[in-house]
Design a protein around this motif. Structure first.
Motif, PDB file in Angstrom:
ATOM      1  N   ALA A 154       3.410  95.382  88.236  1.00  0.00           N
ATOM      2  CA  ALA A 154       2.941  94.465  89.272  1.00  0.00           C
ATOM      3  C   ALA A 154       3.838  94.555  90.499  1.00  0.00           C
ATOM      4  CB  ALA A 154       2.896  93.035  88.735  1.00  0.00           C
ATOM      5  N   LEU A 155       5.149  94.650  90.294  1.00  0.00           N
ATOM      6  CA  LEU A 155       6.081  94.783  91.420  1.00  0.00           C
ATOM      7  C   LEU A 155       5.862  96.101  92.152  1.00  0.00           C
ATOM      8  CD1 LEU A 155       8.423  93.606  93.028  1.00  0.00           C
ATOM      9  CD2 LEU A 155       9.987  94.668  91.379  1.00  0.00           C
ATOM     10  N   ALA A 156       5.602  97.174  91.424  1.00  0.00           N
ATOM     11  CA  ALA A 156       5.341  98.469  92.065  1.00  0.00           C
ATOM     12  C   ALA A 156       4.084  98.404  92.928  1.00  0.00           C
ATOM     13  CB  ALA A 156       5.217  99.563  91.012  1.00  0.00           C
ATOM     14  N   HIS A 157       3.027  97.786  92.419  1.00  0.00           N
ATOM     15  CA  HIS A 157       1.799  97.640  93.211  1.00  0.00           C
ATOM     16  C   HIS A 157       2.034  96.734  94.416  1.00  0.00           C
ATOM     17  CE1 HIS A 157      -0.851  99.939  90.652  1.00  0.00           C
ATOM     18  NE2 HIS A 157      -0.428  99.269  89.598  1.00  0.00           N
ATOM     19  N   ALA A 158       2.831  95.698  94.217  1.00  0.00           N
ATOM     20  CA  ALA A 158       3.147  94.807  95.334  1.00  0.00           C
ATOM     21  C   ALA A 158       3.925  95.550  96.415  1.00  0.00           C
ATOM     22  CB  ALA A 158       3.941  93.599  94.841  1.00  0.00           C
ATOM     23  N   ALA A 159       4.841  96.413  96.019  1.00  0.00           N
ATOM     24  CA  ALA A 159       5.628  97.170  96.997  1.00  0.00           C
ATOM     25  C   ALA A 159       4.740  98.055  97.852  1.00  0.00           C
ATOM     26  CB  ALA A 159       6.684  98.012  96.276  1.00  0.00           C
ATOM     27  N   GLU A 164      11.816  93.112 101.947  1.00  0.00           N
ATOM     28  CA  GLU A 164      11.731  91.646 101.888  1.00  0.00           C
ATOM     29  C   GLU A 164      11.174  91.207 100.535  1.00  0.00           C
ATOM     30  OE1 GLU A 164       9.227  87.987 103.879  1.00  0.00           O
ATOM     31  OE2 GLU A 164       9.481  89.813 105.051  1.00  0.00           O
ATOM     32  N   LEU A 165      10.144  91.901 100.056  1.00  0.00           N
ATOM     33  CA  LEU A 165       9.577  91.591  98.742  1.00  0.00           C
ATOM     34  C   LEU A 165      10.637  91.749  97.659  1.00  0.00           C
ATOM     35  CD1 LEU A 165       7.138  91.157  96.758  1.00  0.00           C
ATOM     36  CD2 LEU A 165       6.925  93.644  96.768  1.00  0.00           C
ATOM     37  N   PHE A 166      11.386  92.852  97.702  1.00  0.00           N
ATOM     38  CA  PHE A 166      12.417  93.083  96.687  1.00  0.00           C
ATOM     39  C   PHE A 166      13.504  92.011  96.760  1.00  0.00           C
ATOM     40  CE2 PHE A 166      11.303  97.855  96.837  1.00  0.00           C
ATOM     41  CZ  PHE A 166      10.316  97.674  95.886  1.00  0.00           C
ATOM     42  N   ALA A 167      13.862  91.582  97.954  1.00  0.00           N
ATOM     43  CA  ALA A 167      14.856  90.517  98.095  1.00  0.00           C
ATOM     44  C   ALA A 167      14.335  89.224  97.472  1.00  0.00           C
ATOM     45  CB  ALA A 167      15.210  90.313  99.564  1.00  0.00           C
ATOM     46  N   GLN A 168      13.070  88.925  97.688  1.00  0.00           N
ATOM     47  CA  GLN A 168      12.478  87.720  97.092  1.00  0.00           C
ATOM     48  C   GLN A 168      12.446  87.834  95.569  1.00  0.00           C
ATOM     49  OE1 GLN A 168       8.655  86.845  98.863  1.00  0.00           O
ATOM     50  NE2 GLN A 168       9.496  86.931 100.931  1.00  0.00           N
ATOM     51  N   ALA A 169      12.126  89.028  95.065  1.00  0.00           N
ATOM     52  CA  ALA A 169      12.087  89.230  93.615  1.00  0.00           C
ATOM     53  C   ALA A 169      13.496  89.081  93.025  1.00  0.00           C
ATOM     54  CB  ALA A 169      11.518  90.608  93.286  1.00  0.00           C
ATOM     55  N   ARG A 170      14.493  89.662  93.670  1.00  0.00           N
ATOM     56  CA  ARG A 170      15.875  89.539  93.195  1.00  0.00           C
ATOM     57  C   ARG A 170      16.311  88.078  93.146  1.00  0.00           C
ATOM     58  NH1 ARG A 170      16.572  94.262  95.951  1.00  0.00           N
ATOM     59  NH2 ARG A 170      17.230  93.264  97.863  1.00  0.00           N
ATOM     60  N   GLN A 179      14.654  85.591  92.399  1.00  0.00           N
ATOM     61  CA  GLN A 179      14.034  84.903  91.277  1.00  0.00           C
ATOM     62  C   GLN A 179      14.669  85.265  89.936  1.00  0.00           C
ATOM     63  OE1 GLN A 179      11.604  82.530  91.618  1.00  0.00           O
ATOM     64  NE2 GLN A 179      12.067  82.799  93.784  1.00  0.00           N
ATOM     65  N   LEU A 180      15.477  86.318  89.928  1.00  0.00           N
ATOM     66  CA  LEU A 180      16.102  86.758  88.675  1.00  0.00           C
ATOM     67  C   LEU A 180      17.275  85.846  88.309  1.00  0.00           C
ATOM     68  CD1 LEU A 180      16.111  90.612  89.293  1.00  0.00           C
ATOM     69  CD2 LEU A 180      14.565  89.326  87.802  1.00  0.00           C
ATOM     70  N   PRO A 181      17.461  85.608  87.025  1.00  0.00           N
ATOM     71  CA  PRO A 181      18.581  84.774  86.616  1.00  0.00           C
ATOM     72  C   PRO A 181      19.919  85.494  86.839  1.00  0.00           C
ATOM     73  CG  PRO A 181      17.406  85.609  84.696  1.00  0.00           C
ATOM     74  CD  PRO A 181      16.635  86.044  85.923  1.00  0.00           C
ATOM     75  N   GLY A 182      20.962  84.709  87.129  1.00  0.00           N
ATOM     76  CA  GLY A 182      22.353  85.174  87.244  1.00  0.00           C
ATOM     77  C   GLY A 182      22.489  86.384  88.037  1.00  0.00           C
TER      78      GLY A 182
END
Length: 113
Positions: free
Chosen positions: A88-93, A102-108, A110-113
């Motif tokens: 899903a992230l690959a398709h979003a990219a 910007e998408l990758f920064a938003q995804a990062r 959301q990741l824990p720790g």
């Protein structure tokens, strides 16, 4: 799902229903049970926006942003959570194109720790 929002698909009723089912952990409703039918509906529904963006991989061709975004929903519904998230992230990219950092920064974020 950010890819569908970026392509304006989250406001289309039948696609919003698919997103809601995904959020509830349910199977995706029709037409998402058949990828071909989902794309047929995407291409024939007059309420779906038509946004051309640079095609993946460069070149001079343009691609329909909505057609690049729809597979993110289909991928996210996959049975393996890690694979579903990565696909899903690959398709979003691809959907976000030049703004994918910007998408990758938003995804990062959301990741824990």
């Amino acid at each position: 799902m950010r890819a569908l929002a970026a392509a304006g698909l989250d406001r289309i009723g039948w696609i919003a229903a698919g997103l809601a089912a995904l959020d509830r952990g349910e199977d995706l409703p029709e037409p998402f049970d058949d990828e071909g039918r989902a794309f047929d509906r995407l291409f024939t529904d007059p309420s779906v926006p038509r946004t051309l963006v640079p095609a993946p991989g460069g070149g001079n061709d343009d691609a329909l942003q909505q057609a690049m975004a729809l597979p993110a929903l289909l991928a996210a519904a996959g049975p393996d959570p890690l694979r579903a998230a990565l696909e899903a992230l690959a398709h979003a990219a691809v959907t976000w194109g030049g703004a994918r950092q910007e998408l990758f920064a938003q995804a990062r974020a959301q990741l824990p720790g």
